[in-house]
Structures are given as structure tokens and as C-alpha cells.
Scaffold this active site. Structure first.
Site, PDB file in Angstrom:
ATOM      1  N   ILE A  32      11.319 -34.800  20.662  1.00 29.34           N
ATOM      2  CA  ILE A  32      12.609 -34.238  21.067  1.00 29.34           C
ATOM      3  C   ILE A  32      12.497 -32.740  21.307  1.00 29.34           C
ATOM      4  O   ILE A  32      13.113 -32.200  22.230  1.00 29.34           O
ATOM      5  CB  ILE A  32      13.679 -34.559  20.008  1.00 29.34           C
ATOM      6  N   ASP A  59       4.819 -22.924  10.793  1.00 29.11           N
ATOM      7  CA  ASP A  59       5.203 -24.057   9.950  1.00 29.11           C
ATOM      8  C   ASP A  59       6.510 -23.686   9.257  1.00 29.11           C
ATOM      9  O   ASP A  59       6.565 -22.697   8.518  1.00 29.11           O
ATOM     10  CB  ASP A  59       4.091 -24.307   8.927  1.00 29.11           C
ATOM     11  N   ASN A  95      14.816 -28.200  15.110  1.00 29.24           N
ATOM     12  CA  ASN A  95      14.371 -29.536  15.463  1.00 29.24           C
ATOM     13  C   ASN A  95      13.225 -30.051  14.590  1.00 29.24           C
ATOM     14  O   ASN A  95      13.098 -31.256  14.380  1.00 29.24           O
ATOM     15  CB  ASN A  95      13.936 -29.575  16.933  1.00 29.24           C
ATOM     16  N   TYR A  97      13.919 -39.616   3.642  1.00 28.13           N
ATOM     17  CA  TYR A  97      14.322 -39.194   4.981  1.00 28.13           C
ATOM     18  C   TYR A  97      15.839 -39.254   5.134  1.00 28.13           C
ATOM     19  O   TYR A  97      16.467 -38.307   5.623  1.00 28.13           O
ATOM     20  CB  TYR A  97      13.643 -40.076   6.022  1.00 28.13           C
ATOM     21  N   LYS A 144      18.451 -36.020   5.844  1.00 31.22           N
ATOM     22  CA  LYS A 144      19.311 -35.900   7.025  1.00 31.22           C
ATOM     23  C   LYS A 144      20.787 -35.886   6.657  1.00 31.22           C
ATOM     24  O   LYS A 144      21.596 -35.199   7.314  1.00 31.22           O
ATOM     25  CB  LYS A 144      19.001 -37.035   8.004  1.00 31.22           C
ATOM     26  N   ILE A 159      14.634 -43.111  19.316  1.00 31.85           N
ATOM     27  CA  ILE A 159      14.244 -42.413  20.541  1.00 31.85           C
ATOM     28  C   ILE A 159      12.744 -42.623  20.732  1.00 31.85           C
ATOM     29  O   ILE A 159      11.977 -42.572  19.758  1.00 31.85           O
ATOM     30  CB  ILE A 159      14.549 -40.898  20.449  1.00 31.85           C
TER      31      ILE A 159
END
Length: 256
Positions: free
Chosen positions: A17, A63, A90, A154, A158, A187
Site C-alpha cells: 500500500i 525503521d 503506513n 495484529y 489496529k 488487498i
């Protein structure tokens, strides 16, 4: 959507992305600062952007989990362009595992990239965004709005990023800075393969995803990039604190 004269930082721009958004914004005239850990892949993104854009991107190998790297990204941006208009957070990573199988090191690694790095880089960028009346777009996930098994760390990272987006939006609104996120579903990138899927498993997953997305297909990086561009541009001057689902309707579907 016009980004001529706008300075945009995109983290994790070496692939997926991030790379797609970089190329999309380059076409719209943005002056780009692209960061990532993979120097070779980042250079490839930079070349693609230079081929379609008006301004040669500034490439910074960095990083987001390293505080000194984040400081260097902001310093080099201001040194070259004199300002900052948009920050696209991102850079991110996934990790598989449940409450029974996720190690603390895996949890920390995921949170450091997906949340702590965003927090720190945003903190450093805010003074410049206040000056430019700029904005922030965070790349979250449908995993922040819905619950899924075996990707616990994860999902937590988020969900926390979405709350970060809303809280910072309230804090910065009086100062003219907007803060939003995009929340993609599946995606087509290398994301799932980095989680350990081999090619046959990934193809089977994409096929199965036709049933778990209301539109009957998965998404593309260009579709997410278009949403990021919309939120970052003057097309969205009255939008802040929004978690925009770019997910083919997955977020509103029920198990079946």
C-alpha cells in the site's frame, strides 16, 4: 485532488500500500518523502515515482521502531523541503497467533511497529503540521473494527491505532490539523505471504475472500491509495476523526 506544492511523508513505502500510495500521489504532483527498511525496494518505488511525478522523491532508509530514525526522517524532510503538509503512517506488520500461542516478543514487535512507531513519528511531525494546517492519514485495517481469530496482536494494534486516530483528531482539530485513517480489508500485496502463506495457500485465501467481501472480490493498492489521497487532499477539509473502511463491504458482513 491537487498535491502540487504539498510535502508528503509516506512510511513503509518500499512495498504494498505504501508503494502504491507513493505512485498515486506522485501523479498528483506531491513532493514525496519515502521511508522504508529495504533500500533496494525503496529505490525502486522512488524510480517509479520519479517517472510519473514532477519532483524527485527524497528517500530515507529508516525503521519506525527506532526513535533516532524517526527524528532523522523529520529533520531531512524539513531540511530539503522546508515544511510538512501530510504524514501517511503506513508502515506496519502482521503476526499470526492466539492468546495461547503469541509470544511476548511477537506482541511487542507488532505493537512497536503498528502503534509505538506511529505515536512517535506523529509526535515529531505535529509542530510542522500545525504550521502548515496539514493532516495525517493512518493506515489501519478492518482488523481494527472487527474481530478475527489467530491474529490477536495484529487486531489489538489496529484497534488501538483507530482510537489513536480519533483521540489525536480531537486534540489537533482546534489547531487546524485533521487526522483520519483508512481501514482496508484484503488487498493484494505481499502481506499474507510474509505471515507464512505459500503461493497455493494464498491463492486459496484470495478465492475464499470472494465470499467474505460483499463486493465479491479483494481490493488493490490503487483503491486504498485513492482513499488516502482523498482524505489527505482539500477534498476532505471537513473530515477528521474518521476510520474510512476500504474493504469491499467486509466490515458490515456477518459470519455465514
Amino acid at each position: 485532488m491537487d498535491f502540487n506544492g504539498k510535502v508528503v511523508i509516506i512510511t513503509g513505502a518500499s512495498s504494498g500500500i505504501g508503494a502504491g500510495t507513493a505512485k498515486y500521489l506522485a501523479k498528483l504532483g506531491a513532493s514525496l518523502v519515502l521511508t522504508g527498511r529495504n533500500e533496494v525496494s525503496l529505490a525502486k518505488t522512488g524510480q517509479d515515482c520519479e517517472a510519473v511525478g514532477k519532483v524527485k522523491p527524497l528517500l530515507v532508509v529508516a525503521d519506525v521502531t527506532k526513535e533516532e530514525d524517526n527524528a532523522r526522517v523529520i529533520d531531512e524532510t524539513v531540511k530539503k523541503f522546508g515544511k510538512l503538509d501530510v504524514l501517511v503512517n503506513n508502515a506496519g506488520k502482521g503476526v499470526g497467533g492466539s492468546i495461547e500461542s503469541t509470544s511476548m516478543s511477537q506482541f511487542d514487535d507488532c505493537m512497536n511497529t503498528n502503534l509505538r512507531g506511529v505515536f512517535h513519528l506523529t509526535q515529531l511531525a505535529v509542530p510542522y503540521l500545525i504550521k502548515s494546517k496539514g493532516n495525517i492519514v493512518n493506515v489501519s485495517s478492518v482488523a481494527g473494527t472487527r474481530s478475527f481469530p489467530n491474529v490477536l496482536a495484529y487486531c489489538i494494534s489496529k484497534a488501538a491505532l483507530d482510537q489513536f486516530t480519533r483521540c489525536v483528531a480531537l486534540e489537533l482539530a482546534p489547531k487546524g490539523v485533521r487526522v483520519n485513517s483508512v481501514n482496508p480489508a484484503v488487498i493484494v500485496t505481499e502481506f499474507h505471504k510474509r505471515l507464512g502463506m505459500d503461493d497455493p495457500s494464498y491463492q486459496a485465501y484470495l478465492k475464499r475472500s470472494e465470499e467474505t467481501h460483499a463486493l465479491g472480490r479483494v481490493g488493490t493498492t490503487a483503491e486504498v491509495a485513492a482513499a488516502i489521497a482523498f482524505l489527505a487532499a482539500d477534498t476532505a477539509t471537513f473530515i477528521t476523526g474518521t476510520n474510512l473502511c476500504v474493504d469491499g463491504g467486509k466490515n458490515v458482513m456477518c459470519p455465514r
